[in-house]
Scaffold this motif. Structure first.
Motif, PDB file in Angstrom:
ATOM      1  N   ARG A 152       0.841  -1.186   0.000  1.00 17.55           N
ATOM      2  CA  ARG A 152       0.000   0.000   0.000  1.00 17.55           C
ATOM      3  C   ARG A 152       0.880   1.241   0.000  1.00 17.55           C
ATOM      4  N   GLY A 183     -12.265   6.192  -3.397  1.00 18.86           N
ATOM      5  CA  GLY A 183     -11.835   4.996  -2.669  1.00 18.86           C
ATOM      6  C   GLY A 183     -11.334   5.315  -1.266  1.00 18.86           C
ATOM      7  N   SER A 184     -10.328   4.539  -0.832  1.00 17.78           N
ATOM      8  CA  SER A 184      -9.817   4.685   0.528  1.00 17.78           C
ATOM      9  C   SER A 184      -9.279   6.100   0.780  1.00 17.78           C
ATOM     10  N   ARG A 187     -12.028   8.247   1.888  1.00 20.33           N
ATOM     11  CA  ARG A 187     -12.441   7.861   3.235  1.00 20.33           C
ATOM     12  C   ARG A 187     -11.417   8.279   4.284  1.00 20.33           C
ATOM     13  N   CYS A 192      -3.187   3.787   0.954  1.00 28.94           N
ATOM     14  CA  CYS A 192      -4.118   3.439  -0.117  1.00 28.94           C
ATOM     15  C   CYS A 192      -3.568   2.268  -0.918  1.00 28.94           C
ATOM     16  N   GLY A 193      -4.451   1.327  -1.261  1.00 25.78           N
ATOM     17  CA  GLY A 193      -4.056   0.179  -2.069  1.00 25.78           C
ATOM     18  C   GLY A 193      -3.871   0.569  -3.525  1.00 25.78           C
ATOM     19  N   ASP A 194      -4.558   1.608  -3.936  1.00 21.97           N
ATOM     20  CA  ASP A 194      -4.446   2.095  -5.310  1.00 21.97           C
ATOM     21  C   ASP A 194      -4.944   3.535  -5.342  1.00 21.97           C
ATOM     22  N   ASP A 196      -7.885   5.695  -7.016  1.00 25.90           N
ATOM     23  CA  ASP A 196      -9.156   5.582  -7.724  1.00 25.90           C
ATOM     24  C   ASP A 196      -9.584   6.978  -8.153  1.00 25.90           C
ATOM     25  N   TYR A 276     -20.712   4.936  -4.774  1.00 26.37           N
ATOM     26  CA  TYR A 276     -20.166   3.606  -5.051  1.00 26.37           C
ATOM     27  C   TYR A 276     -18.648   3.616  -4.913  1.00 26.37           C
ATOM     28  N   TYR A 277     -18.028   4.597  -5.531  1.00 26.41           N
ATOM     29  CA  TYR A 277     -16.571   4.600  -5.630  1.00 26.41           C
ATOM     30  C   TYR A 277     -15.888   5.071  -4.349  1.00 26.41           C
ATOM     31  N   THR A 278     -16.681   5.621  -3.419  1.00 31.11           N
ATOM     32  CA  THR A 278     -16.132   5.982  -2.112  1.00 31.11           C
ATOM     33  C   THR A 278     -16.071   4.741  -1.230  1.00 31.11           C
ATOM     34  N   GLY A 279     -17.099   3.891  -1.357  1.00 38.79           N
ATOM     35  CA  GLY A 279     -17.109   2.653  -0.594  1.00 38.79           C
ATOM     36  C   GLY A 279     -17.293   2.896   0.903  1.00 38.79           C
ATOM     37  N   ASP A 280     -16.753   1.970   1.785  1.00 44.29           N
ATOM     38  CA  ASP A 280     -16.002   0.830   1.256  1.00 44.29           C
ATOM     39  C   ASP A 280     -16.943  -0.247   0.694  1.00 44.29           C
ATOM     40  N   ASP A 281     -16.393  -1.356   0.292  1.00 43.17           N
ATOM     41  CA  ASP A 281     -17.216  -2.377  -0.362  1.00 43.17           C
ATOM     42  C   ASP A 281     -18.288  -2.942   0.567  1.00 43.17           C
ATOM     43  N   ASN A 284     -21.074  -0.448   0.771  1.00 42.61           N
ATOM     44  CA  ASN A 284     -21.867  -0.509  -0.457  1.00 42.61           C
ATOM     45  C   ASN A 284     -22.831  -1.688  -0.433  1.00 42.61           C
TER      46      ASN A 284
END
Ligand code: DCP
Ligand code: MG
Ligand code: MN
Length: 348
Positions: A152, A183-184, A187, A192-194, A196, A276-281, A284
């Motif tokens: 990360r 994404g993260s 938040r 961050c893993g990536d 977005d 959706y893209y804020t998440g987290d999964d 959602n």
């Protein structure tokens, strides 16, 4: 038993978290029906991380959301013995190998199983094509940058790549583009893993963002930010588009490669897409579930009414229904009867 197990994070239940997290990871790697077990443990782990008091009794365990009989038993076994016997049975040699394979971008439970059955046991075996295994292009990149992709990045690095390179490159193509980091990062996470990135544009002046992605990708390849493309599923230059690739801070010695995702969406969907893209999964999933219970359907395009689903294949929609909210997050929260949550509050 607990005090000597509590450690690094200062969380008094860290020793429980470590065991359950390993179990979750094993379930995730196994896939199939175990996927659902992994999702449950993800929810339980979140509750454990929030807990300030050490769990001492079964009643303490039961007070946690998502903890039922079986999980309570496991937690109490760890509290009493410091260990979880179940792990020994789940940690099968094939699964440990498949777990390593799944660190490759584009390799999930099924593909990892195929590689294992072909006789591959190490990443080197995959590189050597043992058993006739052939990696596709994205998987080859995933293998080459295995370490980078599986680590990360600090939040500050995501911020720098985004604000110094991605956002200006997009705005240079069209100053009216809305470019958000999601994404993260949105938040507020420390790592961050990536990266977005969501892109859209108000069409009030008669222009749209269609065609932007190809030009943006070229600009970011040219200035050395994007290093490899992984996937562009579908049409890159439609009103809606997706991109997955690798990027890095240019002109920076030893800069690691980082995963980069673009989501291009129509202006009218921006609220639902933002959500959706804020998440987290897990959040959602919870919101979709809530919508379904109210007879609605929620996805990254909007909240819909009157969606008819195939009774024998529930995920197949027989019509698109009517959109009832999609332009702002606030209205979607409101209709679902959920008090508005700031991005950093959105976790399962
Ligand atoms: N998302 C989702 N369901 C998925 C994948 C993604 O709902 N199966 C949504 C919620 C995620 C967002 O998309 O927050 C971005 O996906 P990421 O995989 O990039 O996840 P995060 O950004 O939340 O975490 P990470 O820091 O690991 O990238
Ligand atoms: Mg992300
Ligand atoms: Mn992502």
């Amino acid at each position: 038993a607990f005090p000597e197990f509590a450690n690094k994070t200062g969380n008094p239940n860290q020793y429980i978290i470590d065991k359950l997290e390993e179990l979750k990871n094993l379930h995730e790697a196994r896939g199939g029906e175990d996927k659902w077990r992994a999702i449950t443990y993800t929810k339980v782990l979140r509750q454990l991380r929030l807990l300030k008091e050490p769990i001492r009794t079964r009643a303490d365990a039961f007070r946690l959301k998502h903890v039922a009989e079986k999980t309570a038993n496991k937690i109490m076994e760890i509290v009493k013995t410091g260990d979880l016997r179940r792990l020994k049975y789940e940690r099968t040699p094939d699964l440990l190998v498949r777990q390593v394979f799944q660190g490759i971008y584009g390799v999930g439970p099924d593909v990892s199983q195929r590689f294992y059955l072909a006789g591959c046991r190490t990443l080197q075996d995959l590189a050597d094509g043992v058993g006739g295994v052939k990696l596709n292009e994205a998987q080859q990149i995933g293998l080459k940058y295995y370490e980078d992709i599986n680590s990360r990045m600090p939040r500050a690095e995501a911020e720098e790549i985004f604000t110094k390179y991605i956002q200006p490159a997009a705005r240079k193509i069209d100053s009216k583009l809305e470019v958000h980091i999601m994404g993260s990062f949105r938040r507020g996470k420390p790592t961050c893993g990536d990266i977005d990135v969501m892109i859209t544009r108000d069409p009030a002046d008669g222009k749209t963002h269609e065609g932007i992605l190809t030009r943006l990708l070229k600009a970011l390849h040219d200035n050395g930010v994007i290093t490899e493309d992984l996937a562009i599923p579908g049409e890159p230059d439609g009103e809606e588009a997706i991109y997955r690739g690798l990027c890095r801070l240019p002109n920076t010695p030893n800069a690691q490669r980082r995963r980069l995702d673009f989501l291009v969406i129509p202006w009218k969907c921006r609220g639902a897409a933002l959500m959706y893209y804020t998440g987290d999964d897990i959040f959602n999933r919870k919101m979709r579930f809530k919508a379904n219970r109210m007879g609605y359907s929620l996805n990254q395009r909007g909240l819909f009414d009157g969606v008819v689903r195939n009774p024998s294949n529930w995920s197949e929609k027989l019509n698109q229904g009517n959109v009832i909210a999609s332009e702002s997050e606030e209205e979607i929260f409101k209709i679902l009867g959920v008090p508005f949550l700031l991005p950093h509050q959105r976790a399962g």
